[in-house]
Design an enzyme around this catalytic site. Structure first.
Site, short mmCIF file in Angstrom:
data_model
loop_
_atom_site.label_atom_id
_atom_site.label_comp_id
_atom_site.label_asym_id
_atom_site.label_seq_id
_atom_site.Cartn_x
_atom_site.Cartn_y
_atom_site.Cartn_z
CG ASP A 120 -2.21 0.66 0.44
OD1 ASP A 120 -1.78 2.61 1.68
OD2 ASP A 120 -3.56 0.29 0.54
CG HIS A 158 -5.57 3.22 1.55
ND1 HIS A 158 -4.82 2.46 1.58
CD2 HIS A 158 -6.45 3.67 1.23
CE1 HIS A 158 -5.67 2.35 -0.28
NE2 HIS A 158 -6.86 2.55 0.06
CB SER A 348 -8.90 1.04 -1.10
OG SER A 348 -7.97 1.54 -2.40
#
Length: 652
Positions: A120, A158, A348
């Protein structure tokens, strides 16, 4: 800028050194050559980016907000390629909760003993309470790359949210992940291909599944759109993913489809479709779309099942079914920085919903068979059992093969051990045909799937919407009865009306699915054959080779031919339950002189017993003693020659 690029080069050298020092001693020559190639390509990529930023005064990375990030990744033929994160009660919709601890199937799966890879933007907050082990004495997460892409510092929201969707333990019950006791190794996406090879071939805690919730968007940070030919094209990034998969047959790469569903451009195959870029167009990975399921109150049945409008649509230019499946990525509640939680949407989020679920399926298979299934088997299984979207049967370029159904996948794994389904890993030799017969009773739908890890194909040369098939080894699945032949699904395209599906000769996909909605009673013949010459990467790639493939057959009315299940004929295990001593007996008319091998595994997949017995009689009978075995459920694996079966053993 110079200091930054020196830092990138230094970190790259460290990661390569780490990768080489921790590789298995028996890593294949193919993987070593691929690692060498990827290392060289990474240095060239850094040089291209360096030259581009100098001449155009571009920044390497721009942070758009607290969750979305965009990074100048590469420059190909003068085109700037950016990578971006793919953002905008998952376990219930995908029925993963049925597999978890306390779930309705009684399997109590949590990913214990397994390690997943997460690539990521940056490192995750390892100290978040949701990542603690069962005894709260340490984190289950290791940030192998402890830096973010570009100049960002600190933990990344994230990546933390994604990892929580995969493996949060459930301190906050609403944020419980899919695999609540799994170990996670995280990396930033710089140099990802080198790191993936190292992680899957690691001497300690090798991974067999990884999550990649990022990709190349249609519109970059410079607001310029990619050339239209990129969309749906089989680029070098796609080929690289296929090559990694081919060299490492247990390793499944799970990627998000992207969030360009609302983005339009000129030159696509058809309006509102053809938006997948780079590695999303590979053959051997599993690409996940973002669905927005709504369940009926107090039920696991869908009230509505639609694709999220932001989810990027396929298919590939050669009409392969992509994305592969959809999962729940809308309004996903998961971990964020400083021990907090938040709700986000996007592919995602749907990708880790699938990734964590796949880990539980592998854990269950390991418990029953003492080893993990091939990535093509796992991929074929979840495509085979996926729920059709409500709009129309068969595959489409939005859902792929359907919506992830973990319960149906687990039931297929179990039913294969009781000979009420087939889940086999087979091999097809050059010029040969695999044939099996089975019977069916009129009523429930019959479904058969083959899936295989294909050789890398030829890279697209920049032609817009190039329809050239990228399939190298073209296997064919057919089912016949009384002169009627049943063909697999395939996608169709008409420039005036768009995309549809039909049943016929599929020359594009390395998954083929045959469905018979209303079978009549009688005997069916299933065949797997191939076109042309089978290619491989052992020795001379131009010489005929063999192709591994998975075969999955399900149906409530399926009656397997006795020839296919000879070890199960009149199989008796008695007493069962027992105190640890029991007898196994079965018909053994086998045209082999090979020994009968019996292994027994506990629910964690640990082998607790193994022995071989000489048997040339019509009936095999042998008493097994499991000394010191604790009360619980065990699986006996019984084999003779190429035939094998399993049986559940209960010790009280």
């Amino acid at each position: 800028m110079k200091k930054f690029l020196l830092l990138i080069t230094f970190l790259f050298a460290i990661s390569v050194g780490y990768s080489q020092n921790t590789l298995k001693a028996n890593v294949s020559n193919e993987n070593l050559e691929l690692l060498k190639s990827f290392k060289s390509e990474e240095q060239q990529r850094i040089s291209r980016v360096n030259a581009y930023t100098k001449s155009n005064r571009k920044v390497i990375m721009t942070s758009k907000d607290s969750l979305n990030y965009m990074h100048l990744y590469d420059v190909i033929d003068g085109v700037a390629l950016y990578k971006t994160t793919h953002n905008l009660g998952s376990a219930n919709a995908t029925k993963t909760s049925d597999l978890q601890v306390g779930g309705s199937l009684g399997l109590n799966l949590d990913g214990s003993g397994m390690t997943l890879g997460v690539w990521d933007f940056g490192p995750i907050e390892t100290g978040h309470p949701e990542f603690q082990n069962k005894t709260n004495t340490g984190s289950r997460v290791i940030n192998v790359d402890n830096t973010s892409v570009g100049s960002e510092t600190g933990f990344n929201d994230h990546a933390t949210h994604i990892s929580g969707t995969i493996g949060a333990k459930g301190v906050d019950a609403n944020a419980r992940g899919m695999a609540t006791n799994i170990n996670i190794h995280t990396y930033n996406w710089t140099n990802d291909k080198v790191e993936m090879l190292a992680a899957v071939n690691s001497a300690t805690n090798p991974i067999i599944i990884s999550n990649h919730s990022y990709g190349v968007p249609l519109v970059g940070e410079d607001k310029e759109k990619l050339p239209a030919w990129y969309m749906g094209a089989y680029t070098k990034d796609a080929r690289d993913m296929d090559e990694i998969s081919r060299n490492n047959p247990k390793y499944l790469i799970v990627t998000s489809a992207g969030n360009d569903g609302r983005t339009s451009y000129t030159g696509g195959m058809y309006a509102d479709f053809d938006k997948l870029t780079t590695d999303k167009n590979a053959k051997n990975n599993l690409v996940i779309a973002n669905a927005n399921p709504v369940l009926q109150p107090f039920s696991s049945n869908f009230k509505t099942l639609i694709i999220n409008r932001s989810s990027s649509q396929g298919p590939t230019d050669d009409l392969r079914v992509k994305p592969d499946i959809a999962a729940d990525g809308t309004d996903v509640y998961s971990t964020t920085l400083d021990g907090t939680y938040a709700t986000f949407s996007g592919t995602s989020m749907s990708a880790p919903n699938a990734t964590g679920t796949l880990a539980l399926l592998q854990q269950y298979y390991m418990q029953l068979h003492g080893g993990y299934m091939n990535s093509s088997t796992l991929k074929g299984l979840v495509c085979h059992t996926a729920v059709d979207d409500i709009a129309a049967p068969g595959p489409d370029p939005a859902f792929g093969w359907g919506f992830l159904d973990a319960r149906a996948s687990a039931e297929a794994i179990y039913n294969a051990t009781t000979n009420t389904a087939i889940l086999n890993e087979l091999n097809l030799a050059q010029g040969k045909t695999y044939t099996m017969k089975f019977s069916a009773i009129a009523g429930d739908k019959l479904k058969a799937t083959i899936s295989w890890t294909d050789m890398p194909g030829d890279i697209s040369q920049g032609e817009l919407n190039d329809p050239t098939a990228r399939l190298v080894n073209d296997l064919d699945l057919r089912i016949s009865k009384d002169g009627e032949v049943f063909f697999p699904w395939k996608l169709n395209f008409d420039s005036a009306t768009g995309f549809s599906n039909s049943k016929g000769d599929n020359t594009a996909d390395n998954i083929e699915i045959v469905e018979i909605e209303a079978p009549s009673s009688g005997e069916y013949t299933l065949t797997v054959s191939h076109k042309g010459t089978l290619r491989g990467n052992v020795g001379n790639v131009f010489t005929p080779q063999t192709q591994d493939f998975a075969l999955i057959v399900t149906g409530g009315n399926l009656v397997l031919n006795t020839k296919e299940n000879v070890l199960s004929n009149n199989l008796v295990v008695f007493p069962n339950p027992s105190q640890g001593e029991f007898t196994i007996s079965f018909d053994a008319h086998l045209n082999t002189n090979e020994d009968v091998k019996i292994s027994v595994y506990d629910t964690s997949g640990r082998k607790i017993y193994a022995n071989s017995f000489v048997n040339n009689s019509v009936r095999f009978t042998e008493t097994i003693k499991l000394d010191h075995a604790r009360p619980g459920v065990y699986i006996a694996n019984i084999s003779k020659g190429d035939s094998n079966t399993t049986h559940k053993i209960v010790i009280k």
